[in-house]
Scaffold this motif. Structure first.
Motif, PDB file in Angstrom:
ATOM      1  N   ASN A  84      46.998  45.280  58.959  1.00  0.00           N
ATOM      2  CA  ASN A  84      45.936  45.331  59.604  1.00  0.00           C
ATOM      3  C   ASN A  84      45.211  46.172  60.807  1.00  0.00           C
ATOM      4  O   ASN A  84      46.252  46.496  61.557  1.00  0.00           O
ATOM      5  N   VAL A  85      44.465  47.427  60.386  1.00  0.00           N
ATOM      6  CA  VAL A  85      44.049  48.125  61.649  1.00  0.00           C
ATOM      7  C   VAL A  85      42.533  47.731  62.253  1.00  0.00           C
ATOM      8  O   VAL A  85      41.777  47.267  61.397  1.00  0.00           O
ATOM      9  N   PHE A  86      42.393  47.406  63.398  1.00  0.00           N
ATOM     10  CA  PHE A  86      41.377  47.292  64.230  1.00  0.00           C
ATOM     11  C   PHE A  86      41.137  48.261  65.270  1.00  0.00           C
ATOM     12  O   PHE A  86      41.675  49.291  66.061  1.00  0.00           O
ATOM     13  N   THR A  87      39.751  47.905  65.835  1.00  0.00           N
ATOM     14  CA  THR A  87      39.595  49.562  67.013  1.00  0.00           C
ATOM     15  C   THR A  87      39.231  47.929  68.198  1.00  0.00           C
ATOM     16  O   THR A  87      38.534  47.621  68.087  1.00  0.00           O
ATOM     17  N   THR A  88      40.152  48.736  69.166  1.00  0.00           N
ATOM     18  CA  THR A  88      39.498  48.091  70.462  1.00  0.00           C
ATOM     19  C   THR A  88      39.397  48.962  71.052  1.00  0.00           C
ATOM     20  O   THR A  88      38.504  49.892  71.110  1.00  0.00           O
ATOM     21  N   LEU A  89      38.353  47.898  72.704  1.00  0.00           N
ATOM     22  CA  LEU A  89      37.461  48.052  73.606  1.00  0.00           C
ATOM     23  C   LEU A  89      37.398  48.013  74.219  1.00  0.00           C
ATOM     24  O   LEU A  89      37.567  46.250  74.680  1.00  0.00           O
ATOM     25  N   GLY A  90      36.859  48.781  75.173  1.00  0.00           N
ATOM     26  CA  GLY A  90      37.382  48.316  76.868  1.00  0.00           C
ATOM     27  C   GLY A  90      35.795  48.409  77.648  1.00  0.00           C
ATOM     28  O   GLY A  90      35.670  49.779  77.570  1.00  0.00           O
ATOM     29  N   THR A  91      34.834  47.599  77.982  1.00  0.00           N
ATOM     30  CA  THR A  91      33.409  47.864  78.650  1.00  0.00           C
ATOM     31  C   THR A  91      33.758  47.725  80.131  1.00  0.00           C
ATOM     32  O   THR A  91      33.450  46.783  79.873  1.00  0.00           O
ATOM     33  N   GLU A  92      33.295  49.238  80.681  1.00  0.00           N
ATOM     34  CA  GLU A  92      33.245  49.029  82.298  1.00  0.00           C
ATOM     35  C   GLU A  92      31.880  48.641  82.019  1.00  0.00           C
ATOM     36  O   GLU A  92      30.567  49.690  82.172  1.00  0.00           O
ATOM     37  N   GLN A  93      31.588  47.390  82.859  1.00  0.00           N
ATOM     38  CA  GLN A  93      29.848  47.507  82.835  1.00  0.00           C
ATOM     39  C   GLN A  93      29.767  47.828  84.444  1.00  0.00           C
ATOM     40  O   GLN A  93      29.848  46.803  85.482  1.00  0.00           O
ATOM     41  N   GLU A  94      28.546  48.727  84.808  1.00  0.00           N
ATOM     42  CA  GLU A  94      27.806  48.896  85.857  1.00  0.00           C
ATOM     43  C   GLU A  94      26.496  47.845  86.043  1.00  0.00           C
ATOM     44  O   GLU A  94      25.647  48.139  85.036  1.00  0.00           O
ATOM     45  N   TYR A  95      25.932  48.163  87.181  1.00  0.00           N
ATOM     46  CA  TYR A  95      24.471  46.825  87.535  1.00  0.00           C
ATOM     47  C   TYR A  95      25.015  47.343  88.632  1.00  0.00           C
ATOM     48  O   TYR A  95      25.696  47.585  89.408  1.00  0.00           O
ATOM     49  N   ILE A 125      39.034  40.138  82.687  1.00  0.00           N
ATOM     50  CA  ILE A 125      38.552  41.299  84.103  1.00  0.00           C
ATOM     51  C   ILE A 125      38.834  41.347  84.933  1.00  0.00           C
ATOM     52  O   ILE A 125      40.049  40.561  85.383  1.00  0.00           O
ATOM     53  N   LYS A 126      39.206  42.914  84.898  1.00  0.00           N
ATOM     54  CA  LYS A 126      40.786  43.716  85.908  1.00  0.00           C
ATOM     55  C   LYS A 126      40.072  43.886  86.720  1.00  0.00           C
ATOM     56  O   LYS A 126      40.754  43.638  87.728  1.00  0.00           O
ATOM     57  N   THR A 127      39.083  44.217  86.671  1.00  0.00           N
ATOM     58  CA  THR A 127      38.880  45.443  88.162  1.00  0.00           C
ATOM     59  C   THR A 127      37.750  45.463  88.419  1.00  0.00           C
ATOM     60  O   THR A 127      36.083  45.274  87.242  1.00  0.00           O
ATOM     61  N   ARG A 128      36.780  45.322  89.824  1.00  0.00           N
ATOM     62  CA  ARG A 128      35.694  45.699  90.514  1.00  0.00           C
ATOM     63  C   ARG A 128      35.796  46.283  91.528  1.00  0.00           C
ATOM     64  O   ARG A 128      37.160  46.197  91.579  1.00  0.00           O
ATOM     65  N   HIS A 129      34.774  47.226  91.730  1.00  0.00           N
ATOM     66  CA  HIS A 129      34.667  47.833  92.967  1.00  0.00           C
ATOM     67  C   HIS A 129      33.235  47.925  92.923  1.00  0.00           C
ATOM     68  O   HIS A 129      32.288  48.523  92.534  1.00  0.00           O
ATOM     69  N   GLU A 135      30.487  50.622  93.201  1.00  0.00           N
ATOM     70  CA  GLU A 135      30.038  51.853  92.173  1.00  0.00           C
ATOM     71  C   GLU A 135      29.678  53.418  93.748  1.00  0.00           C
ATOM     72  O   GLU A 135      29.127  52.868  94.716  1.00  0.00           O
ATOM     73  N   VAL A 136      28.518  54.769  92.599  1.00  0.00           N
ATOM     74  CA  VAL A 136      28.247  55.641  92.908  1.00  0.00           C
ATOM     75  C   VAL A 136      27.147  55.147  94.216  1.00  0.00           C
ATOM     76  O   VAL A 136      26.761  55.261  95.190  1.00  0.00           O
ATOM     77  N   ALA A 137      26.356  54.207  93.851  1.00  0.00           N
ATOM     78  CA  ALA A 137      24.490  54.057  94.353  1.00  0.00           C
ATOM     79  C   ALA A 137      24.629  52.685  95.305  1.00  0.00           C
ATOM     80  O   ALA A 137      25.908  52.548  94.720  1.00  0.00           O
ATOM     81  N   PRO A 138      24.328  53.235  96.175  1.00  0.00           N
ATOM     82  CA  PRO A 138      24.017  51.832  97.268  1.00  0.00           C
ATOM     83  C   PRO A 138      23.603  50.657  96.222  1.00  0.00           C
ATOM     84  O   PRO A 138      22.058  50.434  95.428  1.00  0.00           O
ATOM     85  N   ALA A 139      24.324  49.375  96.929  1.00  0.00           N
ATOM     86  CA  ALA A 139      23.958  48.329  95.953  1.00  0.00           C
ATOM     87  C   ALA A 139      24.198  48.155  94.697  1.00  0.00           C
ATOM     88  O   ALA A 139      24.014  47.588  93.891  1.00  0.00           O
ATOM     89  N   GLN A 140      25.245  49.348  93.683  1.00  0.00           N
ATOM     90  CA  GLN A 140      25.626  49.567  93.031  1.00  0.00           C
ATOM     91  C   GLN A 140      26.515  48.971  92.659  1.00  0.00           C
ATOM     92  O   GLN A 140      27.811  49.082  93.610  1.00  0.00           O
ATOM     93  N   PHE A 141      27.130  47.896  91.881  1.00  0.00           N
ATOM     94  CA  PHE A 141      28.904  48.093  91.007  1.00  0.00           C
ATOM     95  C   PHE A 141      29.499  48.007  89.919  1.00  0.00           C
ATOM     96  O   PHE A 141      28.563  47.923  88.935  1.00  0.00           O
ATOM     97  N   GLU A 142      30.830  47.859  90.139  1.00  0.00           N
ATOM     98  CA  GLU A 142      30.791  47.306  88.367  1.00  0.00           C
ATOM     99  C   GLU A 142      31.815  46.793  88.376  1.00  0.00           C
ATOM    100  O   GLU A 142      33.103  46.719  88.942  1.00  0.00           O
ATOM    101  N   VAL A 143      32.711  46.272  87.265  1.00  0.00           N
ATOM    102  CA  VAL A 143      33.065  45.467  86.542  1.00  0.00           C
ATOM    103  C   VAL A 143      33.922  45.470  85.243  1.00  0.00           C
ATOM    104  O   VAL A 143      32.887  46.698  83.995  1.00  0.00           O
ATOM    105  N   ALA A 144      35.299  45.721  85.526  1.00  0.00           N
ATOM    106  CA  ALA A 144      35.615  46.234  83.887  1.00  0.00           C
ATOM    107  C   ALA A 144      36.609  45.407  83.465  1.00  0.00           C
ATOM    108  O   ALA A 144      38.068  44.846  83.740  1.00  0.00           O
TER     109      ALA A 144
END
Length: 756
Positions: free
Chosen positions: A231-242, A304-308, A310-319
């Motif tokens: 089996n070959v499958f695609t892997t995906l990691g989505t860094e979600q900004e908000y 969920i591995k990471t939280r921090h 982001e660049v803009a004020p009031a902006q964040f990310e989870v990955a």
């Protein structure tokens, strides 16, 4: 909405008591993340524990594609999952699916069933909790009430949701100690056409799996130590900004509530220019919300591995940690849902719009994509010596060929009215799809093309001390250890960058489902691998396994073909736009132009030949995207008109009246009113111009109702309505800077950014 409401909301946001939750369930010490991880998921391990062995064995055969799911197995699984779910407080179940709305849909059905018995001629009703295999396998929502692009109408409304057996069922906790059993599903029409995002993703994964296995069988020797992949499958990691803002202030912004972004508002003196928000200290209120969110997601098996910050004020990310793509898509949608619900509990509002605030960075959803085998091999892992890793090079150049041939299709996959505000704005990749590989891999490909040894010195990369697939970096400080450096630098301007052992598709929008762009990428790579398989077969002749020379010949051919798609420089510059045009790479700025690429002959043929889309499904998708774009823009235009006519202009009229009254009183007592008169003279032309621009925009929205063709509507919205909206906004924002703050109805950017 008044100035007083703004002030009261700000004060409340600063004085309200924080939400406290107890993660120590049942008292005592809080459980670790590993103790709660997946506790609300009906995993294979849970299945094997609760199902009879023959039933579980039969289900595993179905998962591997060796047999269909029979009624006995379905009934047994339904009973087991019902008992498991009820034991955890579930009273309802739902088939959870992904219609073409960039969101999810669900209808809750109770486990309740009534059984009638008759005693002496009187009916006795007994309440039972039942759940059958047929209820597990499918349900029937109204297909005409979801986007279908004309494939379903009101008099042809039947559609089906069907359990996706590869996605585990789970429960979501509800209010009052209740819970709901979620059954991940696909959504199809009465005639079998895909009406959702997941069906086509599953198809694309299957076709890529098939051709990738065929390639591997042509190049890999098999023995006891190196078994053949099945089996070959695609892997995906989505860094979600908000973004996260105070919910009270959010309610005072009609534009945010209706459209997801601010249609008015100027930047405060300080925003992101000091570059101090990125990776800064997470605000306490935000950290409390994210921590609770992560706890709930852990129960759902979302890693969920990471939280921090982001660049803009009031902006964040989870990955998250990377997963199989189909699972990663489900988990990203769950992440967005849980973020929304938990933020609400903390009196916050999460914004997933790609550009909720003009002038600061918007949000994306970086999709880290790769291909892996069931033997644990990442096919895009270059290893320490990529020039000798021919399997890696074959799959690498096949991906390059896919992006070269169907880059415009990938651009269509990330196009939307909201993402247009972000793409090409010096914060996100432009509308030109290119690939960044890094200096070392470029040198490897160049050396193969030129048939010469690799010269790592030419790249500035010394490979004598290879470690962790990179190089050793000396920090020149005796007390600090040497660290491992990656093989490639990171190019944040590239829309499709190789980052060590995967590609990062950076252009995907933050609020869209990743299903569609990943489906298109999978399909393009599968098509490229099919083409490569033919080239490899021709090169190797009668040999069972392609020789090193055979593989290098095909790799070299593809390196030459794909050279134009590789770009190592700054994608934000005007020079790259000129250079890309010379290379024949399209620069697609507007979404309606991108959507047309879905129907380009070469793209349509590829999607049809791979079996991912039928002609009807592809045409349907085109019409849905065009119609949604037009509607999104027109909703924004009408919202902007309402805000300006009912709030901005009246505030300006009031301020002018107060200035005129003040000036008259000053003159009446013999003093100089030059200052007030000057402001009045500057203000009046702006108000008059704004009235004219408002009338022009209103005329455009009225004319919109006369256009019936959805493609024409989308182009009309893009070429006429959006520029008219921008003209209105420029003048309204000018008034925001001039009119007295006490007269301004809406919370300004400063309040939205800082009160979290």
């Amino acid at each position: 909405m008044t100035h007083e409401a703004r002030i009261n909301t700000v004060v409340e946001s600063l004085t309200k008591a924080p939400r406290n939750i107890n993660l120590a369930e049942g008292g005592g010490k809080a459980k670790t993340i590993t103790e709660v991880f997946g506790s609300n998921v009906f995993t294979l391990k849970e299945m094997s524990r609760t199902l009879p062995k023959p039933i579980f064995k039969s289900f595993m055969k179905q998962l591997r594609g060796n047999q269909t799911l029979d009624k006995v197995t379905a009934d047994a699984i339904a009973h087991a999952v019902k008992v498991w779910a009820i034991d955890r407080g579930a009273s309802h179940f739902t088939h959870w699916f992904q219609p073409m709305t960039d969101s999810t849909a669900e209808k809750h059905d109770s486990f309740l069933t009534l059984k009638s018995s008759f005693y002496n001629g009187f009916e006795e009703v007994t309440a039972l909790e039942t759940f059958s295999g047929s209820q597990l396998l499918q349900s029937e929502p109204d297909a005409s009430s979801f986007p279908s692009g004309g494939m379903r109408t009101t008099f042809e409304a039947r559609g089906y949701t069907v359990w996706d057996t590869k996605s585990p069922m789970f429960i979501q906790e509800g209010p009052h100690g209740t819970a709901i059993l979620y059954i991940p599903s696909v959504f199809i029409s009465y005639n079998g056409e895909a009406l959702d995002e997941k069906s086509v993703l599953l198809r694309s994964s299957e076709v890529l799996n098939k051709v990738a296995l065929e390639i591997l069988s042509m190049i890999d020797e098999v023995d006891e130590d190196h078994p053949r992949a099945k089996n070959v499958f695609t892997t995906l990691g989505t860094e979600q900004e908000y973004f996260l803002i105070d919910r009270g202030l959010y309610t005072l912004r009609p534009d945010l509530k209706i459209t997801g972004r601010t249609l008015l508002g100027g930047l405060p003196p300080r925003h992101q220019q000091l570059e101090d928000h990125y990776f800064g200290k997470i605000p306490t209120r935000v950290l409390a919300a994210i921590s609770e969110c992560e706890h709930e997601l852990a129960k759902l098996g979302v890693p969920i591995k990471t939280r921090h910050n982001e660049v803009a004020p009031a902006q964040f990310e989870v990955a998250p940690i990377f997963e199989e793509a189909m699972q990663a898509v489900d988990h990203n949608l769950l992440t967005m849902d849980v973020l929304h619900r938990v933020a609400h509990r903390h009196k916050l509002k999460v914004l997933f719009h790609e550009k909720p605030f003009r002038g600061v960075n918007g949000s994306g959803k970086h999709c880290n994509w790769s291909m892996s085998t069931d033997q644990g091999d990442n096919l895009l892992d270059p290893s320490a010596k990529p020039e000798n890793n021919l399997r890696f090079l074959l799959f690498l150049v096949a991906t390059l060929k896919a992006v070269l041939d169907h880059g415009d299709l990938l651009r269509a996959g990330i196009a939307s009215a909201s993402n247009d505000h972000r793409l090409g704005a010096h914060e996100a990749p432009p509308g030109i799809i290119s690939v960044f590989l890094g200096s070392q891999l470029n040198e490897v490909l160049n050396s193969i093309e030129e048939n010469r040894p690799v010269n790592y010195g030419a790249t500035g990369t010394q490979m004598q001390n290879v470690r962790v697939k990179g190089t050793v970096l000396d920090l020149k400080v005796a007390t600090l250890p040497s660290i491992a450096r990656d093989l490639t630098d990171r190019n944040r301007t590239s829309p499709f960058a190789f980052t060590g052992n995967k590609f990062e598709f950076r252009a995907v929008g933050s609020k869209q489902s990743t299903s569609f762009p990943v489906t298109l990428l999978n399909s393009a790579v599968a098509s490229s691998l099919t083409e490569m398989k033919a080239a490899l077969r021709k090169q190797m002749g009668d040999k069972k396994i392609a020789s090193r020379e055979d593989q290098l010949a095909v790799i070299r051919e593809y390196i030459i073909k794909t050279k134009s798609i590789r770009f190592e420089g700054d994608n934000y510059t005007d020079e790259w736009v000129v250079e890309a045009a010379k290379r024949g790479l399209p620069n697609i700025v507007k979404s309606p132009d991108a959507f047309k690429c879905l129907l380009r002959k070469e793209n349509a043929e590829m999607l049809r030949q791979t079996g991912v889309f039928s002609d009807a499904e592809l045409t349907s998708r085109y019409h849905i995207l065009m119609e949604k774009y037009a509607k999104d823009v027109m909703i924004e235009a009408q919202t902007l008109l309402t805000m300006v006519v009912q709030h901005v202009l009246p505030s300006a009229y009031t301020y002018r009246g107060e200035l005129a009254d003040t000036a008259s009183k000053i003159v009446a007592i013999g003093l100089d009113a030059t200052a007030e008169s000057r402001v009045l003279k500057e203000l009046s032309p702006v108000v008059a111009s704004l009235q004219d621009r408002v009338q022009e925009l209103e005329n455009l929205t009225n004319d919109w109702t006369t256009i019936e063709d959805v493609s024409e509507l989308a182009v009309y919205a893009s070429d006429k309505v959006i520029p008219a909206m921008e003209a209105v906004r420029e003048l309204a924002d000018s008034l925001e800077r001039t009119v007295a703050d006490k007269l301004w109805s809406f919370p300004k950017y400063t309040e939205l950014f800082l009160n979290i």
